[in-house]
Each structure stands twice: as structure tokens, then as C-alpha cells.
Design an enzyme around this catalytic site. Structure first.
Site, PDB file in Angstrom:
ATOM      1  CB  ILE A 117      -1.306  -9.534  -2.147  1.00 31.84           C
ATOM      2  CG1 ILE A 117      -1.912  -8.282  -2.791  1.00 31.84           C
ATOM      3  CG2 ILE A 117      -1.161 -10.629  -3.197  1.00 31.84           C
ATOM      4  CD1 ILE A 117      -1.116  -7.749  -3.956  1.00 31.84           C
ATOM      5  CB  CYS A 141      -5.708  -5.333 -11.584  1.00 29.81           C
ATOM      6  SG  CYS A 141      -4.355  -4.152 -11.747  1.00 29.81           S
TER       7      CYS A 141
END
Length: 212
Positions: A117, A141
Site C-alpha cells: 500500500i 473496499c
């Protein structure tokens, strides 16, 4: 004999009256049941892994059509999707009908050793989340576990939460599929984000030692 005949006639009359009353009750029962079910409101079904993070900030997995009635009750101003995957047309339509702004931050999840990430991506997402002009907001998400978990963990650092409580919250939503790399990312995430204090949510202004 005449007395007995009268008693029999009376009994027969009462029996017929009772039978007629039972028939009328049976006829009325479906109508009463229909009226009862008609009064039951539509069920409100929250999305997978739904929770309130802070006032005006919510988290979840990917919402679908059966969750729309629930989401309407939140009076959302915006929805943030933390994925590069294509968004569903019915979700676009729901947002259009309810005047909800859409943010898509194309964040790749941590997948060791190939993907990590980006700190910049999470920082940019937090700038939008911590802006009252975009709240109430739903952040999601696909499963509401890892990418959302990382974002919320970094948000908690800005709130001066202890690392133990941050990791406890992450694990609670990640379940058995927790990722050590996610927790490592949260731990090293810098808290020197340039946020607009004019539009910071009230719950973030109350901390004595803000990290931004």
C-alpha cells in the site's frame, strides 16, 4: 319429552351459531394477517463489516442493492471506494438518485512480497475523509477488512490512539485473515499529513496533541 326436545333444539341452534362464527373468523383471519404484515417496515440491512468509525465516518465491505435502504438512513454526502476494480452500475445509480459524491482511491492491498500500500495513496484518502464538506462518508473496499483496515488504523494514529487499540480494531475486522504487513504499514505510517483545520471534524479538534 317436550322439555327434552326443546333442549335439543336449543343445543343445535347454539352449535350452528358457533359454527357460523368460526367460519367468519376463518374468513377474516387472512385479512388480519395481511394487515399485520403490511405494517412491518422494510428491513434495513447494513453492508458486510459495517461500523461507525467516528461521527459522520462509516466503514464497510462492498454495499449491494439490499443495503441501499439502510444507507439512505445515513444521509451520506460521499462514498469512498478503496480499489481499482470497476464500480457497479446500480451503485452509481443509487449515488446519483441520492446526490452522493463518489471518490475512488485506487489502492492496491498489501500482498507480500510484490505489492505494498502506498503511503501517498492513504494520505490522499485521509485528506478527503477528514473534511466535513464530504461527511457523512462511507469508506469501503470489497470485504471491509484490509484496505479499509489500514486506512482506519492510520486515521486512529491521527487521533493519538495507542498501537494496541489500533491493532485490536484491525484484527476485529480482519478476523483470521489478518495480515502482518498491514499492521507494519500502520505502525510506520507518518502522521504529518497536511490537513485543512478549517474543515476538520469536531471529533479530531478535541485532542490536546494533534499530530498534524
Amino acid at each position: 319429552m317436550e322439555k327434552n326436545s326443546n333442549i335439543c333444539l336449543f343445543s343445535e341452534t347454539v352449535k350452528k351459531e358457533n359454527e357460523n362464527e368460526n367460519e367468519e373468523e376463518e374468513k377474516l383471519q387472512p385479512i388480519e394477517e395481511f394487515m399485520f404484515y403490511k405494517k412491518i417496515p422494510s428491513l434495513l440491512v447494513p453492508p458486510l463489516n459495517f461500523a461507525m468509525v467516528s461521527k459522520g465516518i462509516y466503514r464497510s465491505g462492498f454495499p449491494n442493492k439490499k443495503n441501499f435502504a439502510f444507507l439512505k438512513k445515513l444521509h451520506l454526502k460521499s462514498i469512498m471506494y478503496l480499489s481499482s476494480d470497476e464500480y457497479f452500475e446500480e451503485n452509481y445509480q443509487f449515488m446519483k438518485e441520492n446526490n452522493i459524491q463518489f471518490f475512488q482511491n485506487k489502492i492496491e492491498g498489501n500482498k507480500e512480497p510484490f505489492k505494498e500500500i502506498s503511503i501517498e495513496d492513504i494520505s490522499n484518502a485521509l485528506i478527503k475523509v477528514l473534511d466535513t464538506r464530504n461527511l457523512p462518508m462511507l469508506i469501503h473496499c470489497n470485504k471491509g477488512r484490509h484496505r479499509v483496515g489500514c486506512l482506519i488504523g492510520c486515521l486512529r494514529k491521527l487521533q493519538n490512539f495507542s498501537m494496541n487499540s489500533i491493532f485490536d480494531e484491525y484484527r476485529r475486522f480482519a478476523g483470521p485473515k489478518l495480515q502482518i504487513s498491514d499492521q507494519e504499514f500502520i505502525e510506520i505510517f507518518p502522521v504529518n499529513i497536511k490537513l485543512n483545520r478549517e474543515y476538520l471534524p469536531e471529533s479530531f479538534l478535541k485532542f490536546e496533541k494533534p499530530q498534524f
